[in-house]
Design an enzyme around this catalytic site. Structure first.
Site, PDB file in Angstrom:
ATOM      1  N   TYR A   1       0.849  -1.208   0.000  1.00 32.13           N
ATOM      2  CA  TYR A   1       0.000   0.000   0.000  1.00 32.13           C
ATOM      3  C   TYR A   1       0.878   1.249   0.000  1.00 32.13           C
ATOM      4  CZ  TYR A   1      -2.999   3.659   2.008  1.00 32.13           C
ATOM      5  OH  TYR A   1      -3.648   4.844   2.261  1.00 32.13           O
TER       6      TYR A   1
ATOM      7  N   SER B   1      -3.829  12.617   8.688  1.00 32.19           N
ATOM      8  CA  SER B   1      -4.773  12.413   7.576  1.00 32.19           C
ATOM      9  C   SER B   1      -6.209  12.240   8.082  1.00 32.19           C
ATOM     10  CB  SER B   1      -4.364  11.147   6.814  1.00 32.19           C
ATOM     11  OG  SER B   1      -5.398  10.710   5.962  1.00 32.19           O
TER      12      SER B   1
ATOM     13  N   TYR C   1      -9.981  15.599   3.560  1.00 32.25           N
ATOM     14  CA  TYR C   1     -10.568  15.166   2.295  1.00 32.25           C
ATOM     15  C   TYR C   1     -12.017  15.630   2.324  1.00 32.25           C
ATOM     16  CZ  TYR C   1      -6.852  11.918   0.811  1.00 32.25           C
ATOM     17  OH  TYR C   1      -5.682  11.360   0.373  1.00 32.25           O
TER      18      TYR C   1
ATOM     19  N   THR D   1      -6.532  18.566   0.704  1.00 34.04           N
ATOM     20  CA  THR D   1      -5.974  17.805  -0.421  1.00 34.04           C
ATOM     21  C   THR D   1      -6.934  17.863  -1.600  1.00 34.04           C
ATOM     22  OG1 THR D   1      -4.743  16.363   1.051  1.00 34.04           O
ATOM     23  CG2 THR D   1      -5.189  15.515  -1.144  1.00 34.04           C
TER      24      THR D   1
ATOM     25  N   LYS E   1      -2.991  21.240  -1.050  1.00 30.53           N
ATOM     26  CA  LYS E   1      -2.051  20.175  -1.422  1.00 30.53           C
ATOM     27  C   LYS E   1      -2.522  19.465  -2.684  1.00 30.53           C
ATOM     28  CE  LYS E   1      -0.120  15.917   0.564  1.00 30.53           C
ATOM     29  NZ  LYS E   1      -0.822  14.832  -0.116  1.00 30.53           N
TER      30      LYS E   1
ATOM     31  N   HIS F   1       0.765  13.442  -5.209  1.00 34.70           N
ATOM     32  CA  HIS F   1       0.308  12.427  -4.257  1.00 34.70           C
ATOM     33  C   HIS F   1       1.263  11.228  -4.260  1.00 34.70           C
ATOM     34  CE1 HIS F   1      -3.563  12.059  -1.936  1.00 34.70           C
ATOM     35  NE2 HIS F   1      -3.068  10.873  -1.691  1.00 34.70           N
TER      36      HIS F   1
HETATM   37  C1  LIG Z   1       0.662   5.101   2.031  1.00 33.26           C
HETATM   38  C2  LIG Z   1       0.313   6.501   1.666  1.00 33.26           C
HETATM   39  C3  LIG Z   1      -0.896   7.028   2.099  1.00 33.26           C
HETATM   40  C4  LIG Z   1      -1.226   8.358   1.808  1.00 33.26           C
HETATM   41  N1  LIG Z   1      -2.384   8.906   2.303  1.00 33.26           N
HETATM   42  C5  LIG Z   1      -2.643  10.217   2.098  1.00 33.26           C
HETATM   43  C6  LIG Z   1      -3.757  10.834   2.721  1.00 33.26           C
HETATM   44  O1  LIG Z   1      -4.502  10.217   3.475  1.00 33.26           O
HETATM   45  N2  LIG Z   1      -3.975  12.141   2.465  1.00 33.26           N
HETATM   46  C7  LIG Z   1      -3.162  12.882   1.633  1.00 33.26           C
HETATM   47  O2  LIG Z   1      -3.389  14.073   1.430  1.00 33.26           O
HETATM   48  N3  LIG Z   1      -2.085  12.314   1.063  1.00 33.26           N
HETATM   49  C8  LIG Z   1      -1.801  11.020   1.282  1.00 33.26           C
HETATM   50  N4  LIG Z   1      -0.685  10.461   0.723  1.00 33.26           N
HETATM   51  C9  LIG Z   1       0.224  11.291  -0.067  1.00 33.26           C
HETATM   52  C10 LIG Z   1       1.271  11.939   0.837  1.00 33.26           C
HETATM   53  O3  LIG Z   1       0.688  12.917   1.651  1.00 33.26           O
HETATM   54  C11 LIG Z   1       2.380  12.609   0.004  1.00 33.26           C
HETATM   55  O4  LIG Z   1       1.813  13.504  -0.915  1.00 33.26           O
HETATM   56  C12 LIG Z   1       3.241  11.592  -0.741  1.00 33.26           C
HETATM   57  O5  LIG Z   1       3.495  10.466   0.062  1.00 33.26           O
HETATM   58  C13 LIG Z   1       4.561  12.238  -1.154  1.00 33.26           C
HETATM   59  O6  LIG Z   1       5.328  11.363  -1.896  1.00 33.26           O
HETATM   60  P1  LIG Z   1       6.518  10.476  -1.277  1.00 33.26           P
HETATM   61  O7  LIG Z   1       5.862   9.359  -0.554  1.00 33.26           O
HETATM   62  O8  LIG Z   1       7.253  10.026  -2.480  1.00 33.26           O
HETATM   63  O9  LIG Z   1       7.303  11.359  -0.350  1.00 33.26           O
HETATM   64  C14 LIG Z   1      -0.340   9.144   1.018  1.00 33.26           C
HETATM   65  C15 LIG Z   1       0.860   8.589   0.585  1.00 33.26           C
HETATM   66  C16 LIG Z   1       1.199   7.291   0.911  1.00 33.26           C
HETATM   67  C17 LIG Z   1       2.521   6.739   0.452  1.00 33.26           C
END
Ligand SMILES: Cc1cc2nc3c(=O)[nH]c(=O)nc-3n(C[C@H](O)[C@H](O)[C@H](O)COP(=O)(O)O)c2cc1C
Length: 390
Positions: free
Chosen positions: A25, A107, A130, A156, A252, A276
């Site tokens: 995930y 989150s 969200y 987001t 974001k 993301h």
């Molecule tokens: C496992 C996972 C879950 C994520 N869940 C959310 C979330 O709930 N809300 C959100 O705005 N971004 C979410 N993101 C995106 C992160 O906030 C972020 O933008 C992203 O991880 C940045 O990239 P990187 O993992 O390469 O640093 C998620 C990312 C990952 C890897």
């Protein structure tokens, strides 16, 4: 105990110690994963200019993000289901961030609730929203974030519909995992993870359960998103949310100069240039590649932060040198959490800080204010020679 010297070491341990469905995930992008891959490979295309015989004493990475003092310009990005990577994961990440002196973002889709994290961590954190179709729920969760003393709202914008990650479907991702023979065997072999989970009651999406009306299949993020997220989110709704919140407001998921201008118009105190982490629109450009165009469009009108693809302190320094005012990290700290809980998040932050500091010194700079594009060698074609939109 393995010797950990870089973020990749934490990733290896994360993979070994966490059930496959949760490691996958984390470590997936949507569809072909082109954007996911390019988020990191595009950072590698940028090089540094080594400078010598420059006084490198008295260095600091201190700065501010939205006026908040930080020990380096890095915030922990919101990550859904974090409490499934390691028991009570959101609380552990929030504590590690507070002790280190960087912001933590919780989150909407967290396992620990806003109230729980507020009670169990020492510093105010940011809350990521969200937008759901149920405006009553949205208004209520904004109030809950305010009551919990959250110091900024991160809205987001790039996930009103979920990008498909093949592995999540194949693994039957859910929180908590369904008791199938395959999952039971996997969890049994990840004993420290299972031990932690057995000792906590935080195993579902506790921001939502008991708060949202008509909660359907919440264990499946896929189903829940399709059912509940508001596909009609537009800039008017963004402004309504900003007014309702009334505090520091971060947008974001901006990946286009035009959207950056609209975000400024909507009153963003900061924007996060982000795709993301390659989890949404596959085929979109990497964040670092679009950053220069966004810097040209809105620099000075709002704080510009970048995430997606940061795996080292060098990547952070590259983003700052290319014009970002700050950064967010996602997977880099999730690996740490999955590997070693709170200590792993701290270790990830230490690694990034050290790498940033040494790189800055070898580039002949002592503070981030002195860091600009002069420290970099950027390929001439870095931004891409794309045909004009007709
Ligand atoms: C496992 C996972 C879950 C994520 N869940 C959310 C979330 O709930 N809300 C959100 O705005 N971004 C979410 N993101 C995106 C992160 O906030 C972020 O933008 C992203 O991880 C940045 O990239 P990187 O993992 O390469 O640093 C998620 C990312 C990952 C890897």
């Amino acid at each position: 105990m393995p010797v950990i010297t870089n973020i990749d070491d934490l990733k290896r341990l994360h993979r070994r110690r966490t059930p496959k469905m949760f490691f996958d995930y984390c470590e997936s992008g949507s569809w072909t994963e082109q954007t996911f891959r390019e988020n990191t490979s595009d950072f590698d295309r940028i090089r540094f200019r080594q400078r010598v015989a420059v006084d490198m004493s008295g260095r600091t990475l201190n700065g501010t993000m939205l006026g908040q003092p930080v020990t380096m310009p890095v915030a922990l990005a919101p990550v859904g289901s974090l409490g499934m990577q390691n028991a009570d994961g959101e609380i552990k990440a929030a504590r590690a961030a507070a002790a280190f002196g960087v912001p933590y973002t919780l989150s909407t889709m967290s396992i620990c609730s806003i109230e729980d994290v507020a009670q169990n961590s020492p510093a105010p954190f940011w809350f990521q929203l969200y937008v759901m179709q149920d405006t009553g729920f949205v208004d209520e969760i904004i109030e809950r974030a305010r009551a919990a003393n959250c110091s900024a709202l991160v809205l987001t914008l790039d996930l009103q519909i979920l990008g498909q990650r093949h592995k999540d479907i194949k693994n039957g991702l859910s929180a908590p995992p369904k008791p199938t023979p395959r999952n039971l065997w996997d969890m049994a072999t990840k004993w420290s993870w299972s031990f932690g989970m057995a000792g906590t009651r935080r195993r579902t999406f506790r921001n939502i359960v008991g708060h949202a009306k008509s909660v359907g299949d919440l264990s499946s993020l896929q189903a829940w998103t399709a059912e509940q997220f508001d596909p009609r989110l537009d800039w008017d709704k963004v402004e309504r949310i900003r007014e309702r919140w009334g505090g520091k407001f971060i947008l974001k998921g901006i990946l286009d100069a035009e959207d950056a201008r609209l975000a400024v118009k909507a009153g963003a105190d900061a924007i996060v240039v982000s795709n993301h982490g390659g989890r949404q629109l596959d085929g979109a450009l990497s964040s670092i590649r679009v950053l220069p165009s966004i810097v040209r469009a809105v620099k000075g009108e709002t704080e510009i932060w970048l995430d997606s693809g940061i795996r080292s302190g060098q990547d952070i320094l590259k983003a700052i040198a290319m014009g970002a005012d700050g950064t967010m990290i996602g997977r880099a700290y999730v690996y740490g959490l999955g590997a070693m809980g709170q200590a792993g998040v701290t270790r990830a932050l230490q690694i990034l800080q050290k790498e940033m500091d040494v790189t800055m010194a070898l580039c002949g700079r002592r503070t981030l204010r002195e860091v600009n594009r002069d420290i970099l060698l950027v390929p001439r074609d870095f931004e891409g020679d794309w045909a004009e939109n007709a």
